[in-house]
Design a protein around this motif. Structure first.
Motif, PDB file in Angstrom:
ATOM      1  N   ASP A  45       0.688  -1.468  -0.118  1.00 24.25           N
ATOM      2  CA  ASP A  45       0.067  -0.012   0.008  1.00 24.25           C
ATOM      3  C   ASP A  45       0.917   1.462   0.038  1.00 24.25           C
ATOM      4  OD1 ASP A  45      -2.284  -1.478   0.129  1.00 24.25           O
ATOM      5  OD2 ASP A  45      -2.983  -1.107   2.085  1.00 24.25           O
ATOM      6  N   GLN A  46       2.139   1.160  -0.248  1.00 21.44           N
ATOM      7  CA  GLN A  46       2.905   2.244   0.107  1.00 21.44           C
ATOM      8  C   GLN A  46       2.417   3.618  -0.833  1.00 21.44           C
ATOM      9  OE1 GLN A  46       7.026   1.773  -1.360  1.00 21.44           O
ATOM     10  NE2 GLN A  46       6.527  -0.331  -1.661  1.00 21.44           N
ATOM     11  N   GLU A  47       2.197   3.302  -2.161  1.00 22.48           N
ATOM     12  CA  GLU A  47       1.743   4.305  -3.120  1.00 22.48           C
ATOM     13  C   GLU A  47       0.398   4.883  -2.772  1.00 22.48           C
ATOM     14  OE1 GLU A  47       3.716   5.619  -5.392  1.00 22.48           O
ATOM     15  OE2 GLU A  47       5.170   4.282  -4.735  1.00 22.48           O
ATOM     16  N   PHE A  48      -0.318   4.160  -2.004  1.00 20.59           N
ATOM     17  CA  PHE A  48      -1.794   4.572  -1.533  1.00 20.59           C
ATOM     18  C   PHE A  48      -1.475   5.413  -0.231  1.00 20.59           C
ATOM     19  CE2 PHE A  48      -3.858   0.763  -3.750  1.00 20.59           C
ATOM     20  CZ  PHE A  48      -3.922   1.639  -4.786  1.00 20.59           C
ATOM     21  N   ASP A  49      -0.438   4.861   0.743  1.00 17.09           N
ATOM     22  CA  ASP A  49      -0.380   5.664   1.921  1.00 17.09           C
ATOM     23  C   ASP A  49       0.163   6.781   2.010  1.00 17.09           C
ATOM     24  OD1 ASP A  49      -1.489   3.241   3.196  1.00 17.09           O
ATOM     25  OD2 ASP A  49       0.468   2.219   3.599  1.00 17.09           O
ATOM     26  N   ARG A  50       0.857   7.196   0.952  1.00 16.54           N
ATOM     27  CA  ARG A  50       1.417   8.436   0.848  1.00 16.54           C
ATOM     28  C   ARG A  50       0.513   9.681   0.604  1.00 16.54           C
ATOM     29  NH1 ARG A  50       5.884   8.501  -1.499  1.00 16.54           N
ATOM     30  NH2 ARG A  50       5.984   6.025  -2.196  1.00 16.54           N
ATOM     31  N   ASP A  67      -9.782   7.587   0.377  1.00 17.91           N
ATOM     32  CA  ASP A  67      -9.983   6.282  -0.636  1.00 17.91           C
ATOM     33  C   ASP A  67     -10.643   6.756  -1.684  1.00 17.91           C
ATOM     34  OD1 ASP A  67      -8.706   4.880   1.463  1.00 17.91           O
ATOM     35  OD2 ASP A  67     -10.417   3.937   2.363  1.00 17.91           O
ATOM     36  N   ILE A  68     -11.712   7.565  -1.739  1.00 20.37           N
ATOM     37  CA  ILE A  68     -12.280   7.706  -3.132  1.00 20.37           C
ATOM     38  C   ILE A  68     -11.238   8.453  -3.779  1.00 20.37           C
ATOM     39  CG2 ILE A  68     -14.157   9.441  -3.891  1.00 20.37           C
ATOM     40  CD1 ILE A  68     -15.881   8.928  -1.400  1.00 20.37           C
ATOM     41  N   ALA A  81      -2.358 -12.232   0.466  1.00 18.47           N
ATOM     42  CA  ALA A  81      -3.355 -11.711  -0.764  1.00 18.47           C
ATOM     43  C   ALA A  81      -3.999 -10.816  -0.168  1.00 18.47           C
ATOM     44  CB  ALA A  81      -4.222 -12.924  -1.133  1.00 18.47           C
ATOM     45  N   TYR A  82      -4.396 -10.558   1.002  1.00 20.10           N
ATOM     46  CA  TYR A  82      -5.484  -9.415   1.512  1.00 20.10           C
ATOM     47  C   TYR A  82      -5.036  -7.939   0.869  1.00 20.10           C
ATOM     48  CZ  TYR A  82      -7.332  -5.725   4.167  1.00 20.10           C
ATOM     49  OH  TYR A  82      -7.730  -4.476   4.579  1.00 20.10           O
ATOM     50  N   PRO A  83      -3.581  -7.598   0.894  1.00 23.17           N
ATOM     51  CA  PRO A  83      -3.591  -6.358   0.588  1.00 23.17           C
ATOM     52  C   PRO A  83      -3.793  -6.006  -0.707  1.00 23.17           C
ATOM     53  CG  PRO A  83      -1.414  -7.201   2.050  1.00 23.17           C
ATOM     54  CD  PRO A  83      -2.731  -8.251   1.683  1.00 23.17           C
ATOM     55  N   TRP A  84      -3.625  -7.063  -1.688  1.00 17.04           N
ATOM     56  CA  TRP A  84      -3.934  -6.566  -3.158  1.00 17.04           C
ATOM     57  C   TRP A  84      -5.400  -6.849  -3.205  1.00 17.04           C
ATOM     58  CZ3 TRP A  84       0.780  -8.355  -1.250  1.00 17.04           C
ATOM     59  CH2 TRP A  84       1.866  -7.720  -1.820  1.00 17.04           C
ATOM     60  N   ALA A  85      -6.269  -7.448  -2.449  1.00 20.77           N
ATOM     61  CA  ALA A  85      -7.603  -7.189  -2.634  1.00 20.77           C
ATOM     62  C   ALA A  85      -8.441  -6.189  -2.830  1.00 20.77           C
ATOM     63  CB  ALA A  85      -8.466  -8.332  -1.467  1.00 20.77           C
ATOM     64  N   LYS A  86      -7.768  -5.099  -2.170  1.00 22.28           N
ATOM     65  CA  LYS A  86      -8.445  -3.738  -2.055  1.00 22.28           C
ATOM     66  C   LYS A  86      -8.307  -3.283  -3.648  1.00 22.28           C
ATOM     67  CE  LYS A  86      -5.705  -3.153   1.408  1.00 22.28           C
ATOM     68  NZ  LYS A  86      -4.769  -2.108   2.513  1.00 22.28           N
ATOM     69  N   ARG A  87      -7.654  -3.636  -4.451  1.00 19.86           N
ATOM     70  CA  ARG A  87      -7.697  -3.384  -5.965  1.00 19.86           C
ATOM     71  C   ARG A  87      -8.768  -4.030  -6.629  1.00 19.86           C
ATOM     72  NH1 ARG A  87      -3.089  -3.120  -3.385  1.00 19.86           N
ATOM     73  NH2 ARG A  87      -1.288  -1.680  -3.846  1.00 19.86           N
ATOM     74  N   LEU A  88      -9.361  -5.206  -6.092  1.00 20.76           N
ATOM     75  CA  LEU A  88     -10.098  -6.113  -7.007  1.00 20.76           C
ATOM     76  C   LEU A  88     -11.235  -6.354  -6.368  1.00 20.76           C
ATOM     77  CD1 LEU A  88      -7.324  -8.760  -7.652  1.00 20.76           C
ATOM     78  CD2 LEU A  88      -8.018  -6.894  -9.158  1.00 20.76           C
ATOM     79  N   VAL A  89     -11.405  -6.460  -5.201  1.00 17.90           N
ATOM     80  CA  VAL A  89     -12.844  -6.819  -4.512  1.00 17.90           C
ATOM     81  C   VAL A  89     -13.528  -5.652  -3.885  1.00 17.90           C
ATOM     82  CG1 VAL A  89     -13.842  -8.377  -2.803  1.00 17.90           C
ATOM     83  CG2 VAL A  89     -11.685  -8.897  -3.800  1.00 17.90           C
TER      84      VAL A  89
END
Length: 303
Positions: free
Chosen positions: A73-78, A208-209, A133-141
């Motif tokens: 999530d480093q790119e999102f967290d910034r 997040d939006i 797998a969970y951290p990448w689920a935020k991009r798909l689910v």
């Protein structure tokens, strides 16, 4: 005019920051349902060995999960005020170093699992895969909190297998070590994770939006408060039903009632959707799990 340099934090300080050592609420959320399941499986105190394995293993795996999550999530967290100062995001630690820390912690947890039995060792592999797998689920689910719910609940079937399992590795032995009600408890606990992690997502709704992350708070929209409350009620109703099926009684139900009272408190905290209220609701969630655990322990002890 003299200037004073800002002291550089030690590696240990950075590692402790990486694994959220100063925020134990995260691993307590995993610990209480796991220990409740351990007591249910053993029909009472499970022994010091298994207690130590699951307490230490829970802390280690939550810490390892933080490492993987922060790398993903480093790119999102910034772009999120609450997470912008995490060690990887602010550039104080590299991705490779964080992953090595996470791998070391997961390996220590696996060494603990090796002291149990074959079915529990076998279950540790899918548990690890889901956690990664969970951290990448935020991009798909649309509701990645459901994936987190499975990851955070996998200690429940592992607790049953540690108590009831033997030395055989075949699938039938694993199935025998994890009865149906262990999987039912996993599903029940998933609803609790959906409740408190939706509260967490409500804190970062605006961020997040803007950055395009999928969360249950965004998916539920204006029904978020109703959804969180429904998730709590589904969790407690199903957990109570399973406990009664297993022969638990009045003290167990007292723990459920104490948890239910906290649901009303949470509704009051989140109903106006303020960041402060939603974040406080998330941070105190471990007391709900503790109430259920305490009721389970007392009920089994007084049989």
């Amino acid at each position: 005019m003299s200037t004073h340099a800002v002291p550089t934090p030690s590696r240990l300080t950075l590692y402790l920051d990486l694994i959220r050592w100063n925020r134990p609420a995260g691993w307590l959320l995993l610990l209480w349902p796991t220990l409740s399941a351990l007591w249910m499986a053993a029909d009472g105190f499970p022994g010091w060995h298994l207690l130590a394995v699951f307490v230490l293993g829970t802390i280690l795996m939550r810490s390892a999960g933080c490492c993987v999550n922060d790398v993903a999530d480093q790119e999102f967290d910034r772009h999120v005020k609450r997470t912008a100062q995490r060690p990887i995001t602010r550039g104080a630690m590299g991705t490779r170093e964080a992953l090595l820390v996470g791998a070391a912690l997961a390996l220590l947890a696996f060494f603990l699992v090796l002291t149990t039995n074959a079915p529990t060792i076998a279950l540790s592999f899918p548990a690890l895969a889901i956690a990664i797998a969970y951290p990448w689920a935020k991009r798909l689910v649309s509701m990645p909190q459901a994936v987190l719910g499975v990851a955070f609940s996998f200690g429940i079937p592992m607790a049953f297998s540690a108590v009831l399992g033997g030395s055989d590795w075949h699938l039938a032995a694993i199935a025998d070590a994890v009865p149906w009600h262990a999987w039912a408890l996993l599903i029940s606990n998933l609803f609790w994770v959906l409740a408190y992690d939706t509260e967490y997502a409500m804190v970062d709704r605006d961020d997040d939006i803007r950055i395009g992350i999928k969360t249950s708070a965004l998916t539920l929209g204006r029904f978020d408060v109703i959804g969180v409350t429904a998730f709590y009620l589904l969790h407690l109703a199903s957990w109570a039903a399973i406990g009664l099926y297993l022969g638990l009684g009045a003290w167990f139900l007292a723990g459920i009632a104490a948890a239910l009272a906290q649901v009303a408190w949470h509704w009051g905290l989140i109903r106006h959707r303020t960041r402060e209220g939603c974040f406080k609701a998330f941070r105190i969630n471990h007391w709900l799990g503790f109430a259920v655990f305490a009721g389970t322990v007392v009920d089994l002890a007084l049989r």
